[in-house]
Design a protein around this motif. Structure first.
Motif, PDB file in Angstrom:
ATOM      1  N   HIS A 118      80.071 102.296  27.475  1.00 50.88           N
ATOM      2  CA  HIS A 118      79.308 102.348  26.018  1.00 50.88           C
ATOM      3  C   HIS A 118      79.941 101.289  25.230  1.00 50.88           C
ATOM      4  CE1 HIS A 118      76.852 105.676  27.247  1.00 50.88           C
ATOM      5  NE2 HIS A 118      75.801 105.364  26.245  1.00 50.88           N
ATOM      6  N   GLY A 135      72.242  92.916  31.178  1.00 44.19           N
ATOM      7  CA  GLY A 135      71.909  94.076  31.893  1.00 44.19           C
ATOM      8  C   GLY A 135      72.994  95.222  32.092  1.00 44.19           C
ATOM      9  N   VAL A 144      69.605 106.316  33.352  1.00 42.33           N
ATOM     10  CA  VAL A 144      68.877 105.429  33.904  1.00 42.33           C
ATOM     11  C   VAL A 144      67.513 105.457  33.203  1.00 42.33           C
ATOM     12  CG1 VAL A 144      67.463 104.788  35.948  1.00 42.33           C
ATOM     13  CG2 VAL A 144      69.711 105.108  36.189  1.00 42.33           C
ATOM     14  N   GLY A 145      66.962 104.600  32.888  1.00 43.79           N
ATOM     15  CA  GLY A 145      65.750 104.239  31.919  1.00 43.79           C
ATOM     16  C   GLY A 145      66.076 104.514  30.231  1.00 43.79           C
ATOM     17  N   THR A 146      67.139 105.124  30.066  1.00 44.43           N
ATOM     18  CA  THR A 146      67.330 105.139  28.707  1.00 44.43           C
ATOM     19  C   THR A 146      67.801 103.772  28.065  1.00 44.43           C
ATOM     20  OG1 THR A 146      69.665 105.852  28.817  1.00 44.43           O
ATOM     21  CG2 THR A 146      68.169 107.597  28.890  1.00 44.43           C
ATOM     22  N   GLU A 147      67.753 103.645  26.695  1.00 46.78           N
ATOM     23  CA  GLU A 147      68.108 102.349  26.053  1.00 46.78           C
ATOM     24  C   GLU A 147      69.436 102.636  25.546  1.00 46.78           C
ATOM     25  OE1 GLU A 147      66.136 100.129  22.466  1.00 46.78           O
ATOM     26  OE2 GLU A 147      64.654 100.247  24.318  1.00 46.78           O
ATOM     27  N   VAL A 148      70.395 101.538  25.818  1.00 50.19           N
ATOM     28  CA  VAL A 148      71.990 101.560  25.311  1.00 50.19           C
ATOM     29  C   VAL A 148      71.963 100.024  24.850  1.00 50.19           C
ATOM     30  CG1 VAL A 148      74.195 101.863  25.853  1.00 50.19           C
ATOM     31  CG2 VAL A 148      72.519 103.332  26.916  1.00 50.19           C
ATOM     32  N   LEU A 151      69.112  97.603  25.681  1.00 53.02           N
ATOM     33  CA  LEU A 151      69.026  97.150  26.912  1.00 53.02           C
ATOM     34  C   LEU A 151      68.481  98.621  27.824  1.00 53.02           C
ATOM     35  CD1 LEU A 151      71.896  94.777  27.723  1.00 53.02           C
ATOM     36  CD2 LEU A 151      69.319  94.157  27.671  1.00 53.02           C
ATOM     37  N   VAL A 152      67.763  98.631  28.563  1.00 51.69           N
ATOM     38  CA  VAL A 152      67.165  99.701  29.295  1.00 51.69           C
ATOM     39  C   VAL A 152      68.390  99.682  30.505  1.00 51.69           C
ATOM     40  CG1 VAL A 152      65.692 100.846  30.922  1.00 51.69           C
ATOM     41  CG2 VAL A 152      64.822  99.595  28.686  1.00 51.69           C
ATOM     42  N   VAL A 153      68.884 100.990  30.915  1.00 43.43           N
ATOM     43  CA  VAL A 153      69.744 101.366  31.755  1.00 43.43           C
ATOM     44  C   VAL A 153      68.978 101.077  33.212  1.00 43.43           C
ATOM     45  CG1 VAL A 153      71.376 102.787  32.789  1.00 43.43           C
ATOM     46  CG2 VAL A 153      71.354 102.348  30.467  1.00 43.43           C
ATOM     47  N   GLU A 154      69.808 100.422  34.347  1.00 44.73           N
ATOM     48  CA  GLU A 154      69.054 100.186  35.473  1.00 44.73           C
ATOM     49  C   GLU A 154      69.801 101.095  36.412  1.00 44.73           C
ATOM     50  OE1 GLU A 154      66.130  98.483  36.333  1.00 44.73           O
ATOM     51  OE2 GLU A 154      66.036  96.993  34.380  1.00 44.73           O
ATOM     52  N   ARG A 158      68.823  98.647  41.608  1.00 44.48           N
ATOM     53  CA  ARG A 158      68.381  97.542  40.983  1.00 44.48           C
ATOM     54  C   ARG A 158      69.170  96.214  40.730  1.00 44.48           C
ATOM     55  NH1 ARG A 158      63.333  99.247  38.594  1.00 44.48           N
ATOM     56  NH2 ARG A 158      63.272  97.291  37.350  1.00 44.48           N
TER      57      ARG A 158
END
Lengths: 232, 232
Positions: A118, A135, A144-148, A151-154, A158
DNA sequence: TAGATTGTTAATCGATTAACAATC
DNA sequence: TAGATTGTTAATCGATTAACAATC
């Protein structure tokens, strides 16, 4: 088998000098390369405050080396100073950035979004110095899917697609040590050629990949060595 | 004037060898010291999984160096192996910890609680490896008095008292670069003998103080150098 | 004893420092 | 020209690697 592991914690190893850039037929010693970012940073500072010309003594002081060391290092890049005068800040800045290969920004993928991940994701100093974080990957389904940091966490599945799509050349590993080698293997398989790891674990990589390792506990232990009172 | 700045970013500089510990009359080269934490960490792992004896080849592999390098390094500490057999893990572990000076935990004060500072404060790996975080300092009045990682954040004015009271020997700087030198001066005045800085700034310290610097952007730039395709 | 492995001594290699020549 | 400063060449120093002797 083991690739160019350029540094364990803070030591330059691997091949000691590397084919140089552009015109030059020469090569740049590893020890010199490791100091170039410091010179570039100092030059950026001088440029920002409007300094046009700098002597090796002034620049060396700003970078924390001796002027002899600085001139010797710069001499591997070419002869960019004017005797009796000094160096043109803007020109030297471009030359150093050019040799380091940071005139075009590099894309970076970060794996592992614990506390350190983070912090790295939010670190503002990347863009200034030639890197774009493109990325983020974490194995935790809750992340996963949250924004940090925009950027969206993959998910790990992926990773390959992410590296391919973004053209990332550098991967940063901020995962627990136990999975660091697997993450590294995945990054390498996906095509990155440089890995910066914060996990306290020696990583094996193929010969064309470079690894640099930062280990805070190791740094503290080295300080402890010097701090200790040798017992008679 | 400038003290033992043992590393700019990842290079060992300063005096190249240092008086050794306990019995030995010898000295330990700086390059060797910088690898000892890796050896110790590998030995800790072997110990944890119950391995009693290890050969230089196995240990070297775990630490990411060659067995020749490892044996040469260990030879500076003394002769702790058994020919034809290997090294007693427990014994060697203690010897290395002893040389590094990490058999007794060192107290550490952390200054700067931005993203990175927070991550460091929560980093669990300190205690395992011989360090106890005993104090946190930040200049932000909104943070002072709050609790982070079980410690109450102190204001800069309390730094000297904090270092004195806790007997901290090491200071970690995770502040913005602009105040890093001032923080460093305050730490040194308060009595720390080792400084680990994450700010991209060369720090001046007196001769009896050691500085190690970790700069993520510099590490990435060094990777960029190796990654670049030399243009013909 | 034979085999394995450490640890020392010597050789090579790279990095730093010193001396000085070049030139602005 | 004289002074300042760069950049090269040579000398020193440290670190790594190789060879081998010691010994379990």
């Amino acid at each position: 088998m083991t690739g160019r592991v350029v540094a364990r914690s803070p030591l330059v190893g691997g091949p000691t000098s590397v084919p140089a850039t552009s015109g030059t037929a020469t090569s740049v010693p590893a020890a010199t390369v490791s100091r170039l970012p410091g010179y570039l940073h100092a030059l950026d500072g001088l440029h920002a405050n409007g300094t046009a010309v700098v002597t090796s003594q002034e620049l060396a002081r700003a970078a924390g080396v001796t002027s002899v060391q600085l001139r010797k290092d710069l001499s591997f890049l070419g002869s960019y100073g004017r005797r009796g005068v000094g160096y043109d800040v803007e020109h030297l800045r471009h030359q150093v950035a050019d040799v380091l290969g940071v005139r075009e920004p590099h894309s970076v993928v970060l794996v592992g979004l614990g506390n350190l991940g983070h912090a790295l994701a939010h670190y503002g100093g990347f863009a200034d110095r030639g890197f774009t974080l493109v990325g983020l990957v974490d194995a935790d389904p809750a992340l996963v899917g949250t924004e940090v940091a925009g950027l969206v966490v993959e998910p790990p599945e992926r990773l390959a697609e992410l590296v391919g799509r973004t053209g990332a050349t550098i991967g940063v590993i901020a995962t627990p040590a136990g999975v660091a080698q697997d993450v590294c293997d995945a990054l390498v398989a996906a095509g990155v050629t440089g890995v910066l790891t914060f996990a306290p674990r020696a990583l094996r990589v193929p010969a064309h990949v470079d690894v640099r390792a930062v280990d805070v506990a190791s740094e503290l232990q080295i300080l402890a060595f010097h701090a200790r009172r040798p017992r008679a």
